[in-house]
Motif scaffolding. Structure first.
Motif, PDB file in Angstrom:
ATOM      1  N   VAL A  38       0.813  -1.227   0.000  1.00 21.56           N
ATOM      2  CA  VAL A  38       0.000   0.000   0.000  1.00 21.56           C
ATOM      3  C   VAL A  38       0.846   1.277   0.000  1.00 21.56           C
ATOM      4  N   PRO A  39       1.880   1.397   0.876  1.00 21.33           N
ATOM      5  CA  PRO A  39       2.668   2.630   0.839  1.00 21.33           C
ATOM      6  C   PRO A  39       3.352   2.872  -0.504  1.00 21.33           C
ATOM      7  N   ILE A  40       3.736   1.792  -1.203  1.00 15.89           N
ATOM      8  CA  ILE A  40       4.379   1.948  -2.508  1.00 15.89           C
ATOM      9  C   ILE A  40       3.366   2.399  -3.562  1.00 15.89           C
ATOM     10  N   LEU A  41       2.254   1.677  -3.636  1.00 19.11           N
ATOM     11  CA  LEU A  41       1.268   1.939  -4.685  1.00 19.11           C
ATOM     12  C   LEU A  41       0.452   3.200  -4.428  1.00 19.11           C
ATOM     13  N   ALA A  42       0.480   3.694  -3.181  1.00 15.53           N
ATOM     14  CA  ALA A  42      -0.267   4.919  -2.851  1.00 15.53           C
ATOM     15  C   ALA A  42       0.309   6.145  -3.551  1.00 15.53           C
ATOM     16  N   HIS A  43       1.508   6.022  -4.145  1.00 12.93           N
ATOM     17  CA  HIS A  43       2.056   7.128  -4.928  1.00 12.93           C
ATOM     18  C   HIS A  43       1.246   7.355  -6.203  1.00 12.93           C
ATOM     19  N   TRP A  44       0.523   6.325  -6.651  1.00  8.65           N
ATOM     20  CA  TRP A  44      -0.224   6.439  -7.916  1.00  8.65           C
ATOM     21  C   TRP A  44      -1.729   6.192  -7.764  1.00  8.65           C
ATOM     22  N   LEU A  45      -2.116   5.489  -6.690  1.00  7.09           N
ATOM     23  CA  LEU A  45      -3.517   5.096  -6.541  1.00  7.09           C
ATOM     24  C   LEU A  45      -4.062   5.543  -5.190  1.00  7.09           C
ATOM     25  N   PRO A  46      -5.346   5.879  -5.108  1.00  9.47           N
ATOM     26  CA  PRO A  46      -5.929   6.296  -3.829  1.00  9.47           C
ATOM     27  C   PRO A  46      -6.027   5.120  -2.849  1.00  9.47           C
ATOM     28  N   VAL A  47      -5.835   5.416  -1.568  1.00 10.57           N
ATOM     29  CA  VAL A  47      -5.893   4.379  -0.523  1.00 10.57           C
ATOM     30  C   VAL A  47      -7.281   3.742  -0.478  1.00 10.57           C
ATOM     31  N   THR A  48      -8.326   4.528  -0.788  1.00 10.13           N
ATOM     32  CA  THR A  48      -9.691   3.992  -0.779  1.00 10.13           C
ATOM     33  C   THR A  48      -9.879   2.908  -1.843  1.00 10.13           C
ATOM     34  N   PHE A  49      -9.023   2.909  -2.859  1.00 10.80           N
ATOM     35  CA  PHE A  49      -9.025   1.850  -3.864  1.00 10.80           C
ATOM     36  C   PHE A  49      -8.111   0.701  -3.444  1.00 10.80           C
ATOM     37  N   LEU A  50      -6.952   1.049  -2.882  1.00  9.00           N
ATOM     38  CA  LEU A  50      -5.942   0.039  -2.571  1.00  9.00           C
ATOM     39  C   LEU A  50      -6.361  -0.884  -1.427  1.00  9.00           C
ATOM     40  N   VAL A  51      -6.956  -0.324  -0.372  1.00  8.94           N
ATOM     41  CA  VAL A  51      -7.291  -1.145   0.793  1.00  8.94           C
ATOM     42  C   VAL A  51      -8.296  -2.251   0.444  1.00  8.94           C
ATOM     43  N   PRO A 101      -5.357   8.538  14.067  1.00 13.86           N
ATOM     44  CA  PRO A 101      -4.686   7.365  13.491  1.00 13.86           C
ATOM     45  C   PRO A 101      -3.162   7.420  13.583  1.00 13.86           C
ATOM     46  N   ASP A 102      -2.586   8.638  13.553  1.00 10.04           N
ATOM     47  CA  ASP A 102      -1.133   8.748  13.652  1.00 10.04           C
ATOM     48  C   ASP A 102      -0.621   8.255  15.002  1.00 10.04           C
ATOM     49  N   LYS A 103      -1.395   8.485  16.066  1.00  4.67           N
ATOM     50  CA  LYS A 103      -0.995   7.990  17.386  1.00  4.67           C
ATOM     51  C   LYS A 103      -1.001   6.462  17.414  1.00  4.67           C
ATOM     52  N   LEU A 104      -1.967   5.885  16.740  1.00  2.00           N
ATOM     53  CA  LEU A 104      -2.028   4.425  16.663  1.00  2.00           C
ATOM     54  C   LEU A 104      -0.874   3.885  15.824  1.00  2.00           C
ATOM     55  N   ARG A 105      -0.523   4.598  14.757  1.00  2.00           N
ATOM     56  CA  ARG A 105       0.609   4.183  13.925  1.00  2.00           C
ATOM     57  C   ARG A 105       1.901   4.196  14.735  1.00  2.00           C
ATOM     58  N   VAL A 106       2.092   5.246  15.555  1.00  2.88           N
ATOM     59  CA  VAL A 106       3.294   5.340  16.378  1.00  2.88           C
ATOM     60  C   VAL A 106       3.347   4.180  17.372  1.00  2.88           C
ATOM     61  N   ALA A 107       2.213   3.891  18.024  1.00  2.00           N
ATOM     62  CA  ALA A 107       2.166   2.797  19.005  1.00  2.00           C
ATOM     63  C   ALA A 107       2.495   1.463  18.348  1.00  2.00           C
ATOM     64  N   THR A 240       8.435  -3.167   9.182  1.00  2.00           N
ATOM     65  CA  THR A 240       7.039  -2.751   9.288  1.00  2.00           C
ATOM     66  C   THR A 240       6.893  -1.566  10.238  1.00  2.00           C
ATOM     67  N   GLY A 241       7.481  -1.710  11.423  1.00  2.00           N
ATOM     68  CA  GLY A 241       7.387  -0.642  12.417  1.00  2.00           C
ATOM     69  C   GLY A 241       8.055   0.633  11.943  1.00  2.00           C
ATOM     70  N   ALA A 242       9.223   0.482  11.309  1.00  2.00           N
ATOM     71  CA  ALA A 242       9.948   1.654  10.822  1.00  2.00           C
ATOM     72  C   ALA A 242       9.161   2.388   9.741  1.00  2.00           C
ATOM     73  N   SER A 243       8.494   1.626   8.858  1.00  2.00           N
ATOM     74  CA  SER A 243       7.718   2.265   7.788  1.00  2.00           C
ATOM     75  C   SER A 243       6.551   3.069   8.361  1.00  2.00           C
ATOM     76  N   LEU A 244       5.942   2.543   9.424  1.00  2.00           N
ATOM     77  CA  LEU A 244       4.853   3.278  10.060  1.00  2.00           C
ATOM     78  C   LEU A 244       5.357   4.565  10.705  1.00  2.00           C
ATOM     79  N   LEU A 245       6.511   4.495  11.359  1.00  2.00           N
ATOM     80  CA  LEU A 245       7.062   5.676  12.009  1.00  2.00           C
ATOM     81  C   LEU A 245       7.509   6.716  10.984  1.00  2.00           C
ATOM     82  N   VAL A 246       8.075   6.252   9.869  1.00  2.00           N
ATOM     83  CA  VAL A 246       8.458   7.178   8.787  1.00  2.00           C
ATOM     84  C   VAL A 246       7.227   7.859   8.214  1.00  2.00           C
ATOM     85  N   HIS A 247       6.126   7.094   8.090  1.00  2.00           N
ATOM     86  CA  HIS A 247       4.887   7.654   7.566  1.00  2.00           C
ATOM     87  C   HIS A 247       4.386   8.801   8.451  1.00  2.00           C
ATOM     88  N   VAL A 248       4.585   8.666   9.754  1.00  2.39           N
ATOM     89  CA  VAL A 248       4.093   9.689  10.688  1.00  2.39           C
ATOM     90  C   VAL A 248       5.068  10.872  10.783  1.00  2.39           C
TER      91      VAL A 248
END
Length: 250
Positions: A38-51, A101-107, A240-248
């Motif tokens: 999802v983080p890779i493909l979200a550069h071109w496609l909406p998350v509402t489609f990807l999920v 959601p960002d707080k949940l991502r950090v946790a 996985t954890g690092a990608s979530l923290l980078v996202h935030v």
């Protein structure tokens, strides 16, 4: 939902590569595809489609692994986790509305990194954790699956502390992913998120690359020792954890 005529040409290269890589990881460990793809493909496609798309692909992949390795699935752990996981789904809906959601991502990110580092440094399971850990694992995993579609790291962490066989861990995690994906697919269908032909077209186009990834991942899984498998899962959890923290924070 998306206009196929406006899609970037780069997507036709990136999507197959991302899906093969994501499902190679899934074939090795039984989880991890959504949080990679999802983080890779979200550069071109909406998350509402990807999920919703990834839910359908995960459900198919998990059912394929589960059907081929049914004898390795721990029925006792499934019986413990599934009822609590469904409570987690409801909790996730509540958190999605009330908590940032960002707080949940950090946790989740900090938790995944910590557990992953522990698995890399201590890959041998010397003692079995209590079955009562299935309650927080099911609640947290179900909640995270509802919000991010990524409950696999939680289930893998719990089962890694309960089961000594790498085949049991992978098969049981993939079975849980299958149940979770099917449940969310029903919810998405009710909410109208699946009622678009482009999602099913995307599934049909990407299915061969899912199969290639699963085939490669299963071969790698077969060649790993139990200790190596725990280290691989640990590395995946750290990533996985690092990608979530980078996202935030990125």
């Amino acid at each position: 939902m998306i206009d196929v005529h406006t899609l970037s040409p780069w997507l036709w290269i990136a999507a197959p590569l991302a899906i093969v890589f994501a499902y190679t990881i899934f074939g090795i460990s039984g989880f991890g595809s959504t949080i990679i793809a999802v983080p890779i493909l979200a550069h071109w496609l909406p998350v509402t489609f990807l999920v919703p798309l990834m839910v359908l692909l995960d459900m198919s992949a998990a059912m394929l692994i589960g059907s081929k390795n049914r004898e390795h699935v721990s029925k006792e752990e499934i019986k413990r986790l599934v009822p609590v996981m469904f409570v987690g789904f409801l909790l996730g809906v509540t958190l999605l509305v009330k908590v940032d959601p960002d707080k949940l991502r950090v946790a989740l990110g900090v938790f995944a990194v910590a557990v992953g580092v522990h698995g890399i440094v201590n890959p041998v399971l010397h003692s079995t954790i209590s079955k009562w850990w299935s309650i927080p694992a099911g609640l947290f995993g179900g909640s995270i699956a509802t919000i991010f579609g990524a409950g696999g790291p939680i289930y893998a962490t719990y089962l890694g502390g309960r089961l000594h066989d790498k085949n049991q861990i992978r098969s049981t995690v993939s079975t849980l992913i299958s149940i979770s994906a099917f449940s969310r697919a029903v919810l998405y269908a009710i909410g109208g998120l699946l009622l678009h032909w482009t999602i099913f077209a995307g599934m049909a186009l990407l299915a061969p690359f899912v199969w290639l990834g699963l085939k490669a991942g299963s071969r790698i899984h077969t060649g790993l020792t139990q200790t190596q498998m725990r280290r691989v899962v640990g590395i995946l959890l750290v990533c996985t954890g690092a990608s979530l923290l980078v996202h935030v924070f990125g």
